[in-house]
Design an enzyme around this catalytic site. Structure first.
Site, short mmCIF file in Angstrom:
data_model
loop_
_atom_site.label_atom_id
_atom_site.label_comp_id
_atom_site.label_asym_id
_atom_site.label_seq_id
_atom_site.Cartn_x
_atom_site.Cartn_y
_atom_site.Cartn_z
N CYS A 191 31.63 75.12 70.62
CA CYS A 191 31.15 73.95 71.04
C CYS A 191 32.24 72.98 71.40
CB CYS A 191 30.02 73.27 70.30
SG CYS A 191 28.58 74.29 70.22
N THR B 81 27.58 79.29 77.63
CA THR B 81 28.49 78.24 78.14
C THR B 81 29.70 78.34 77.67
OG1 THR B 81 27.38 76.60 77.43
CG2 THR B 81 27.07 77.18 79.46
N1 NAD Z 1 25.24 76.36 68.24
C1 NAD Z 1 25.37 75.05 68.80
O1 NAD Z 1 25.05 74.61 68.10
C2 NAD Z 1 25.24 74.33 69.80
C3 NAD Z 1 24.96 73.06 69.83
C4 NAD Z 1 24.47 72.47 70.99
C5 NAD Z 1 24.23 72.75 72.56
N2 NAD Z 1 24.61 74.48 72.52
C6 NAD Z 1 24.99 75.13 74.03
O2 NAD Z 1 23.98 75.66 73.73
C7 NAD Z 1 24.41 76.95 74.30
C8 NAD Z 1 23.52 78.21 73.69
O3 NAD Z 1 24.48 78.14 72.85
P1 NAD Z 1 23.95 78.89 71.20
O4 NAD Z 1 24.44 78.73 70.33
O5 NAD Z 1 22.37 79.24 70.87
O6 NAD Z 1 24.44 80.62 71.94
P2 NAD Z 1 24.00 81.96 70.98
O7 NAD Z 1 25.29 83.19 71.31
O8 NAD Z 1 23.72 81.88 69.52
O9 NAD Z 1 22.58 82.59 71.60
C9 NAD Z 1 23.14 82.89 73.20
C10 NAD Z 1 21.66 83.79 73.60
O10 NAD Z 1 21.29 84.40 74.55
C11 NAD Z 1 21.33 85.49 75.07
N3 NAD Z 1 21.88 85.38 76.21
C12 NAD Z 1 22.64 85.98 77.17
N4 NAD Z 1 23.23 86.18 78.53
C13 NAD Z 1 20.96 86.24 78.71
C14 NAD Z 1 20.61 86.10 80.03
N5 NAD Z 1 20.99 86.78 80.87
N6 NAD Z 1 19.64 85.95 79.62
C15 NAD Z 1 18.78 85.91 78.40
N7 NAD Z 1 19.31 85.67 77.25
C16 NAD Z 1 20.81 85.70 77.79
C17 NAD Z 1 22.12 85.86 74.23
O11 NAD Z 1 22.37 87.05 73.81
C18 NAD Z 1 22.00 85.17 72.70
O12 NAD Z 1 21.32 85.91 72.02
C19 NAD Z 1 25.41 77.31 75.08
O13 NAD Z 1 25.08 76.45 76.07
C20 NAD Z 1 26.25 75.75 73.20
O14 NAD Z 1 27.25 75.02 74.21
C21 NAD Z 1 24.97 75.03 71.30
#
Ligand code: NAD
Length: 422
Positions: A258, A83
Site C-alpha cells: 500500500c 492494484t
Molecule cells: N491489504 C491492505 O491492507 C489494504 C488496505 C487498503 C486497501 N488495499 C487495497 O485493496 C486492494 C486489494 O488488496 P489486498 O491486500 O486485499 O490484495 P490480496 O492480494 O490480498 O487479495 C486479492 C485477491 O484478489 C484475487 N484476484 C486477483 N485477480 C482477480 C480476478 N480477476 N478475479 C477475482 N479475483 C481476483 C486474488 O486471487 C486475491 O485472493 C488493493 O488495491 C490494495 O491496494 C489493501
C-alpha cells in the site's frame, strides 16, 4: 436496494473481511480466481489471519466460488483485487481490468459495480467503466451504475477492523451514491462519509497513503542527518513530540503493497496530465533506499568492533513488512538481506509469523526455524513482532557471539540496550 445479492471479487486481505461482514446480513458470494484460496476458506480457515475461524462461521450467508454461473445471481459487485505496480513503477491495472471483464460478462440492468481497490483518480470511470460497457453491451449510468469505496484496513491491526473504520463512499449518480452509502452503512458501525464524486473518493484514498509515505520519508531523512551528527533520532522525536502539532512518525522501511506502492498511482496520473511530482517521488526514493542504508550502517558498526565482515553470520529477526502479521508482500527487509549478502556475509532470517514456503517462493529466502544461541556476529531487529519485544535485550543478545553488533531498527529495546538504532 431490494433483493441485494452481493459478490465480492477478490478474497484477499481486503475482500475477505468485507465478505464476512456482508455475509452476516446479505446473500454474499465470495468470488476469487485462486482456487487454493477458495478451498482454504471453504474449509473454514483464512491464512492471512485477518479473519479467525470462528468469525468465518458467523458469515452464514457467505458462499465461495470461482464460477461465472454463480456470479450471475448477484446484483452488487464489489471489486477488491490487487492494484500493483510493474517493474517500471507504473500502475498495473491488469487484475482490475480482468475483474471488470468478468463482471461485464454477467452484468444486468440495474446492477451496481463498486470498486474498493486503491487507484488513481479517474481509474473507475476512465479505465474500468469502458471495460464493463464493452463486455456487457450495456450503457453506464443508464443500464448499470458504479461506486467507489476505498478500504482503510491495516493488515494485522486487531483494533481498527473493517466495521470500526469510518468508510468513504461514492456513486456515479447522486441516487446511486445514496444507495452505495446506505449499503455500507448497514454493516459499518463506525459510519460512512459520502464523498461528492467517485474521483474525490479515489483521490482521498491515494493521498492518505501518499501523506504517510512522504511523512515517513521526511523522518527517514532526519534519521540519516542525526546519525551523521551522532544524535539519537528517537530521543529527538520524543522531545519534538511534546509539541501539540508535531506528527508522531518514526523512521523505517516502507514496505507492503500500500504505502510504498499507492503513491506511484498518483504520480502516474499527475505525469499523464503534465505535472511532474517532486516531493512525492523524493519521498519514495528515500524510503526505497533505507534497506541499503541499514546494511551499510551495520557493516560500519561491525568494522568498528573489528568483526570480520566477509563470512560473518548475521541474524535478521523479522521478514514481514510489518509487525504481528504474516504479510510478506513487498517487504523491504529483503533489501537489507540482499545488500548484506553483497558484502559476503551469511544471513539467517528468522520470523515466527511467516509461511517459509512463501519466503522461499517470493524471495528465495529459506528462513530458519529458530536461531541458535551464541552464533551471530550481528543481529538486526527488523520487525517489532510481539515475540521479539517479549524476548527483551538479554535473550536477544544471547543469540550473538561474545562480540557482536545489535541493530534495533524498530526501537524495540531501550536506547542503551542496542549498539545501533535507525
Ligand atoms: N491489504 C491492505 O491492507 C489494504 C488496505 C487498503 C486497501 N488495499 C487495497 O485493496 C486492494 C486489494 O488488496 P489486498 O491486500 O486485499 O490484495 P490480496 O492480494 O490480498 O487479495 C486479492 C485477491 O484478489 C484475487 N484476484 C486477483 N485477480 C482477480 C480476478 N480477476 N478475479 C477475482 N479475483 C481476483 C486474488 O486471487 C486475491 O485472493 C488493493 O488495491 C490494495 O491496494 C489493501
Amino acid at each position: 436496494m431490494q433483493n441485494t445479492h452481493i459478490a465480492i471479487i477478490g478474497l484477499g486481505y481486503v475482500g475477505l473481511p468485507l465478505a464476512v461482514e456482508f455475509g452476516k446480513q446479505y446473500p454474499t458470494l465470495g468470488f476469487d480466481i485462486n482456487t487454493a484460496r477458495l478451498a482454504e476458506l471453504q474449509q473454514g480457515h483464512d491464512s492471512t489471519l485477518e479473519v479467525d475461524d470462528y468469525e468465518l462461521t458467523e458469515a452464514r450467508h457467505l458462499t465461495y466460488s470461482s464460477s461465472l454461473d454463480d456470479l450471475k445471481a448477484c446484483n452488487v459487485f464489489i471489486v477488491t483485487v490487487p492494484t500493483p505496480i510493474n517493474e517500471h513503477k507504473q500502475p498495473d491495472l491488469t487484475p482490475l481490468i480482468k475483474a471488470s471483464e468478468t463482471i461485464g460478462k454477467v452484468l444486468k440492468q440495474g446492477d451496481i459495480v463498486i470498486y474498493e481497490s486503491t487507484v488513481y483518480p479517474g481509474a473507475t470511470e476512465e479505465d474500468c467503466v469502458p471495460v464493463l460497457e464493452r463486455v456487457s453491451g450495456l450503457t453506464f449510468n443508464q443500464d448499470f451504475f458504479c461506486g467507489y469505496s476505498p478500504e482503510r484496513i491495516n493488515p494485522g491491526d486487531k483494533e481498527h477492523r473493517v466495521t470500526t473504520i469510518l468508510k468513504v463512499t461514492s456513486g456515479s449518480t447522486p441516487e446511486i451514491a445514496d444507495t452505495v452509502d446506505q449499503l455500507y452503512r448497514s454493516v459499518i458501525t463506525a459510519g460512512t462519509y459520502k464523498a461528492s464524486s467517485i474521483k474525490v473518493a479515489e483521490a482521498a484514498k491515494v493521498i492518505e497513503n501518499t501523506q504517510r509515505d512522504v511523512n515517513i520519508g521526511l523522518i527517514n531523512e532526519l534519521a540519516l542527518i542525526f546519525n551523521k551528527l551522532g544524535i539519537d533520532t528517537e530521543e529527538v522525536l520524543k522531545a519534538a513530540g511534546t509539541k501539540w502539532n508535531f506528527l508522531p512518525f518514526r523512521p523505517g522501511l516502507v514496505g507492503g503493497h500500500c504505502i510504498g506502492v499507492d503513491p506511484y498511482y498518483l504520480t502516474h496520473k499527475a505525469q499523464s496530465v503534465g505535472y511532474h511530482p517532486e516531493i512525492i517521488l523524493a519521498g519514495r526514493r528515500l524510503n526505497d533506499g533505507m534497506g541499503a542504508y541499514v546494511a551499510s550502517q551495520l557493516v560500519k558498526a561491525m568494522l568498528k568492533k573489528r568483526i570480520h565482515v566477509e563470512g560473518a553470520r548475521i541474524l535478521v529477526m523479522g521478514l514481514t513488512f510489518k509487525e504481528n502479521c504474516p504479510d510478506l508482500r513487498n517487504t523491504k527487509v529483503v533489501n537489507i538481506v540482499d545488500e548484506l549478502k553483497d558484502y559476503g556475509v551469511q544471513v539467517d532470517c528468522y520470523d515466527p509469523w511467516i509461511n517459509p514456503e512463501e519466503a522461499e517462493h517470493e524471495y528465495s529466502i529459506s528462513p530458519i526455524s529458530a536461531p541458535a544461541a551464541g552464533e551471530y556476529d550481528a543481529i538486526v531487529l527488523a520487525v517489532s513482532h510481539k515475540q521479539f519485544t517479549d524476548m527483551g535485550a538479554k535473550q536477544i543478545r544471547a543469540l550473538g557471539k561474545g562480540t557482536h553488533v545489535l541493530y534495533d531498527l524498530k526501537y524495540i529495546l531501550p536506547a542503551e540496550a542496542s549498539d545501533l538504532r535507525l
